[in-house]
Design an enzyme around this catalytic site. Sequence first.
Site, short mmCIF file in Angstrom:
data_model
loop_
_atom_site.label_atom_id
_atom_site.label_comp_id
_atom_site.label_asym_id
_atom_site.label_seq_id
_atom_site.Cartn_x
_atom_site.Cartn_y
_atom_site.Cartn_z
N LYS A 39 2.78 2.07 2.38
CA LYS A 39 2.70 2.78 3.72
C LYS A 39 3.65 2.24 4.45
CE LYS A 39 -1.96 4.55 4.81
NZ LYS A 39 -2.90 4.12 5.73
N LYS B 243 0.82 -1.17 0.09
CA LYS B 243 0.03 -0.12 -0.01
C LYS B 243 1.09 1.27 -0.12
CE LYS B 243 -2.66 -0.85 3.74
NZ LYS B 243 -3.56 -0.65 4.70
N1 C2G Z 1 -10.32 6.82 8.55
C1 C2G Z 1 -11.23 7.80 9.07
N2 C2G Z 1 -10.96 9.04 9.03
C2 C2G Z 1 -9.66 9.32 9.16
C3 C2G Z 1 -8.67 8.41 8.82
C4 C2G Z 1 -8.89 7.17 8.38
O1 C2G Z 1 -12.44 7.52 8.70
N3 C2G Z 1 -9.23 10.82 9.35
C5 C2G Z 1 -10.85 5.65 8.26
C6 C2G Z 1 -10.38 5.02 6.80
O2 C2G Z 1 -11.35 5.50 5.96
C7 C2G Z 1 -10.41 3.57 6.94
C8 C2G Z 1 -9.96 3.29 8.66
O3 C2G Z 1 -9.96 4.67 8.99
O4 C2G Z 1 -11.50 2.76 6.86
C9 C2G Z 1 -8.43 2.94 8.73
O5 C2G Z 1 -7.65 3.78 8.05
P1 C2G Z 1 -6.12 3.60 7.52
O6 C2G Z 1 -5.45 3.13 8.82
O7 C2G Z 1 -5.56 4.91 6.63
O8 C2G Z 1 -6.36 2.35 6.68
P2 C2G Z 1 -5.96 2.14 4.89
O9 C2G Z 1 -4.37 2.30 4.75
O10 C2G Z 1 -7.06 3.10 4.08
O11 C2G Z 1 -6.19 0.74 4.80
O12 C2G Z 1 -7.85 -3.17 2.54
C10 C2G Z 1 -8.08 -1.94 2.92
C11 C2G Z 1 -7.01 -1.25 3.51
O13 C2G Z 1 -6.13 -1.95 4.53
C12 C2G Z 1 -7.51 0.10 3.93
#
Ligand code: C2G
Length: 128
Positions: free
Chosen positions: A46, A44
Site C-alpha cells: 500500500k 502491505k
Molecule cells: N474498513 C471498513 N470499511 C471500509 C474500509 C475499511 O470497515 N469501507 C475497515 C477495515 O476493515 C479495517 C479498517 O477500516 O479494519 C482500516 O482499513 P485500512 O486502512 O484499509 O486497513 P488495512 O490496510 O486493512 O490494515 O494489521 C492490520 C492491517 O494494518 C490492516
Amino acid sequence: MKRVLTYGTFDTLHFGHIRLLQRARALGDYLIVGLSTDEFNEKKNKKAFHSWEERKFFLETLRYVDLVIEEKSWEQKVADIQLYHVNIFTMGSDWEGKFDYLSEHCEVIYLPRTQSISSTQIREFLAD
Ligand code: C2G
C-alpha cells in the site's frame, strides 16, 4: 475499563473508517489504534497519500480514538495486547478469521465492513 485495539492504514479517512472506529470504541471504554507506518505499508503493498503524521492527526481529532501507536510489523499484535492490557481486538470483516490466533490473549471481534467506499475508490474518483 475495557480497552479495545485495532490496526490500519486509515488513508484518506472516510465514512467506512470512521464507522469502524465508532463501533470499535463502542465495544469498550478506550480505543487504541495501531496506525501503519509508511514502511509497513510497503509490506502491505500500500502507498498512503497522507504521511503517517497526517494520518495520526486525522485519527486524533476523532472522539472515538484515545491513543494512536505505530504499526510497524505483522508480529507486534500480541506484544501490544499485553503492553496495553487490551481486552478486545477488532478489525473489519475483510480480515475475518485472519487474527483468530489472538483469541488466546483477548476477545477477537470482526465488524462488518462498510460497503461501497474505499480509499482506492476515492483516489480513482478524484483522478477522473
Ligand atoms: N474498513 C471498513 N470499511 C471500509 C474500509 C475499511 O470497515 N469501507 C475497515 C477495515 O476493515 C479495517 C479498517 O477500516 O479494519 C482500516 O482499513 P485500512 O486502512 O484499509 O486497513 P488495512 O490496510 O486493512 O490494515 O494489521 C492490520 C492491517 O494494518 C490492516
